[in-house]
Enzyme design. Sequence first.
Site, PDB file in Angstrom:
ATOM      1  N   ASP A  39     -41.441   7.464  24.375  1.00 31.02           N
ATOM      2  CA  ASP A  39     -41.487   8.511  25.430  1.00 31.02           C
ATOM      3  C   ASP A  39     -40.230   9.511  25.188  1.00 31.02           C
ATOM      4  O   ASP A  39     -39.226   9.297  25.415  1.00 31.02           O
ATOM      5  CB  ASP A  39     -41.491   8.048  26.893  1.00 31.02           C
ATOM      6  N   SER A  41     -47.810  14.415  27.029  1.00 27.47           N
ATOM      7  CA  SER A  41     -47.959  13.352  28.175  1.00 27.47           C
ATOM      8  C   SER A  41     -48.714  14.272  29.292  1.00 27.47           C
ATOM      9  O   SER A  41     -49.174  13.247  30.010  1.00 27.47           O
ATOM     10  CB  SER A  41     -46.665  13.074  28.501  1.00 27.47           C
ATOM     11  N   GLY A  62     -43.179  15.812  28.332  1.00 26.97           N
ATOM     12  CA  GLY A  62     -42.996  15.915  26.891  1.00 26.97           C
ATOM     13  C   GLY A  62     -43.989  15.190  26.272  1.00 26.97           C
ATOM     14  O   GLY A  62     -44.998  15.360  26.408  1.00 26.97           O
ATOM     15  N   THR A  71     -44.735   0.459  32.494  1.00 30.50           N
ATOM     16  CA  THR A  71     -45.949   0.936  32.207  1.00 30.50           C
ATOM     17  C   THR A  71     -45.806   2.512  31.627  1.00 30.50           C
ATOM     18  O   THR A  71     -44.685   3.017  32.086  1.00 30.50           O
ATOM     19  CB  THR A  71     -46.691   1.022  33.276  1.00 30.50           C
ATOM     20  N   ARG A  89     -53.177  13.999  35.020  1.00 27.06           N
ATOM     21  CA  ARG A  89     -51.863  13.736  35.762  1.00 27.06           C
ATOM     22  C   ARG A  89     -51.771  14.680  37.011  1.00 27.06           C
ATOM     23  O   ARG A  89     -52.716  15.580  37.284  1.00 27.06           O
ATOM     24  CB  ARG A  89     -50.583  14.433  34.831  1.00 27.06           C
ATOM     25  N   HIS A 149     -77.749  12.507   0.781  1.00 24.60           N
ATOM     26  CA  HIS A 149     -78.722  11.480   0.698  1.00 24.60           C
ATOM     27  C   HIS A 149     -78.844  10.785   2.111  1.00 24.60           C
ATOM     28  O   HIS A 149     -78.095  11.213   3.037  1.00 24.60           O
ATOM     29  CB  HIS A 149     -78.199  10.467  -0.462  1.00 24.60           C
ATOM     30  N   LYS A 158     -74.992  32.249  26.640  1.00 18.35           N
ATOM     31  CA  LYS A 158     -74.470  31.054  27.108  1.00 18.35           C
ATOM     32  C   LYS A 158     -74.379  30.803  28.530  1.00 18.35           C
ATOM     33  O   LYS A 158     -73.797  31.500  29.262  1.00 18.35           O
ATOM     34  CB  LYS A 158     -72.900  30.961  26.404  1.00 18.35           C
ATOM     35  N   ASP A 184     -73.986  28.894  32.168  1.00 15.26           N
ATOM     36  CA  ASP A 184     -72.813  27.944  32.612  1.00 15.26           C
ATOM     37  C   ASP A 184     -73.359  27.013  33.681  1.00 15.26           C
ATOM     38  O   ASP A 184     -73.558  27.170  34.842  1.00 15.26           O
ATOM     39  CB  ASP A 184     -71.605  29.018  33.250  1.00 15.26           C
ATOM     40  N   GLU A 187     -71.129  33.864  30.805  1.00 15.87           N
ATOM     41  CA  GLU A 187     -69.954  33.367  30.031  1.00 15.87           C
ATOM     42  C   GLU A 187     -69.663  33.743  28.863  1.00 15.87           C
ATOM     43  O   GLU A 187     -68.758  33.479  28.166  1.00 15.87           O
ATOM     44  CB  GLU A 187     -70.435  32.012  30.386  1.00 15.87           C
TER      45      GLU A 187
END
Length: 850
Positions: free
Chosen positions: A137, A172, A176, A239, A247, A373, A536, A538, A688
């Site tokens: 980490d 992460s 970090g 852990t 997160r 192929h 496009k 949404d 969009e």
Amino acid sequence: MSRTQRVTVEGRTLTLSNLDKVLYPATATTKGEVLHYLASVAPALLAHASHRPATRKRWPDGVESTPFFQKNLDASTPAWVPRRTIRHTSSSNDYVLVDDLATLTWLGQTATLEIHVPQWRFGRTGTPLPPDRLVLDLDPGPGVGLPECAEVARHARDILVGMDLEPVPVTSGSKGIHLYAALTGQHGELTSDAVSAVAKELARHLAAEHPDTVVFEMKRALREGKVFVDWSQNNESKTTIAPYSPRGRERPTVAAPRTWDELDDPDLRHLELDEVVERFERDGDLLAPLLAGHLDRLEPTPQRLATFTRLGTYRAKRDPGRTPEPFGPDEAGSDARTAPGADAAADAGTDSTEETPGAPSFVIQEHHARRLHWDFRLEHEGVLVSWALPKGEPTDPGRNHLAVQTEDHPLEYGTFEGSIPAGEYGAGEVTIWDAGTYELEKWREDAEVIVTLHSERRGPRRLALIRTGGRDGQDANSWLIHRTKAQPDDAGTPAPPEAAAPPTSPGRAPRPMLATTASTGELDRLDPERWAFEVKWDGFRAVVTVSAGPDGDPQVRLTSRSGQDLTPTFPELAALGEMVRPADLPLVLDGEIVALDGQGRPSFRRLQQRANLAKPRDVERARRRVTVDLVLFDVLEVAGSPVADRPWTARRATLEGVVSPRPPVHVPAPLEGTLAEALAESRRLGLEGVVAKRRDAGYRPGRRSHDWFKVKHARTQEVVVVGWRPLHAGAPGEDVRTAGSLLLAVPDGGTWRYVGKVGTGFRDRDRRDVVAALQEVPSAPLEGVPAVEARHARWATPERVAEVGFAGWTSVGADGAEARLRHAVWRGWRPDKAPADVVVEPESGAARNS
């Protein structure tokens, strides 16, 4: 909208509530959107978290509230949630195992945003196995950030590679970078204590070699301006945030696997939910090599022991460190590698590809190697017996095709899709053209094979393979593949030779074709003579099947990209059945379900209020608040006959002929003119973006193809360049003249206001040319540049104007920090502009919805 809904996930019934509850106020991200994310990345998240005791971090009231950790299962935990008990010195804890999508959905419902797991797994009998991965980490101290963590990661990588460990980086999602390395072979017998000791010595060595940037001691007072290499998370009781876990930060960031090339980007940042989903759909699991660690511990089965000898030739031609292809069992019966996309989360000791009772499988893979192929593979005696078909499967009984027998492949290859790297055996793109089961009629070894294939995608057919080459010599592997005159009907029963083949049943809906994000260079080549431009939308992508019901009335079925049946959720779209002709059934269409706002623009947030509803009462209540429309833009099958291989122009004409649309069903015309004109019209309408489709290309179900490009609107802003940061530090005394990023400002009442940096959108030559265009000065011409971004900066006279695209502005911080450009992309210099001409552009309607 109903606040309580019951859904079925993998046969488990769950009650979901408050799906519109905002968990991330900064981005208005709801619980429903978090659940959508978890379902989208489940194959990868489960592969890396399964069979590990999970510690959960929950935010029931959103990330601005106080979270709490939870280890023990409580009384509200469904009985079907998998679990294991760990006995500690003075207590026992029952931990959840995140082994399946139903459990992952339940965790999302309980507002579990973070899932933390150790580096070891439980075995089949509940015994903890040795650790299967090492983790470092890299935690930035005050005054440093991701760029410095990336620098330390590269130093650590050099050491780990020297130890025969290949690390994979993960940003992460918090501060970090995590470095993971699979523990296989000689490293696979290490205990947690031994792995922790190795990691500590590695961290100590990094700190000794780079004392100005690295610290390995636990004391926080030592971390100022340095990166702390935390080795302790290899301890048996510690852990780490699971890869792909969200997160609980201000924004919905994710512990996201990255490439080493990305770590070279000086503008490296943490990724958010929608970005990770898009990358996973495009690139697959970048962390797949890490799975080799726990696969090394699978207990052998008799079936695996019986097959490894037949794969010697296959393995001799391939290096598992260089190709993503699966490698099947080794001499010990352990899986050497599972194919990307296969169920790599199988229980330790459980063979995910072990033969099961029932019909054997077949697969036909389209292989864009040096010559295009198709590879035809039949499951037989524990392997896939394989032939290469240069002209594909024959469709005319009067014309045979060449088949060249190749080496046996592992059973895992039946699910393999991906890119075999250049320089490797069979280099090129592999996709599944067809797959299913087969009935064996005759198998004369090395002489003749007759089978009847059963496929929901392409229907049943009877094929014969006949060897034509001798057992020695140049043509030893030559065969012919023949479509027999006698063909099966839809039920698989052989029909008389003169019987016409009936149209195929729609069966399970195919996966929709996906668009690729276009680069600047690709956009420049989109000639409207060869490319069509569509809006496009949404919303929710849906494959729509219209077939005749038992009473002859048309029945409409809506299927999501993930295979979920959306029909009960959007019953008003059954009106499509009245807009098609009985003679065209069964009919398979491609489209998007959208919810329009007050200005008639698609609103994904509004559509969320209709998501995940199945009970008629709940659906009806939601319909009164939010109506939906169905936008159709492609057709795959008409009257049971496939049309996907036809070019877009032909399919478009067919679509307009088979559907007579009226609200709530629409078949919008393509946007006219060039790409720039189409984008301008899309922006004017507040949409969009645009999807560009090659006019002569077929439809490739389930594939993300360069025949379709998606182009989202990006806002643009003129800026003044006030400095630059080198692409790399260089050797001592070396004057690096290549820009990693440019530092940007705008005029602000007679001075300059720093608005961020841009480090993407450059070609290699651009990075040198922009430096040559700047007049260097010894000090910063403005104030307010963050210390991390000012570090290593070279300053320039603020006289050159440029233009960047960007996603929006950050909010003004509580500490008074000014707004910055988000996700800026270089567009080029503006020699027609002077610095005094630069103003902050107002936000357009299109930009707000891009």
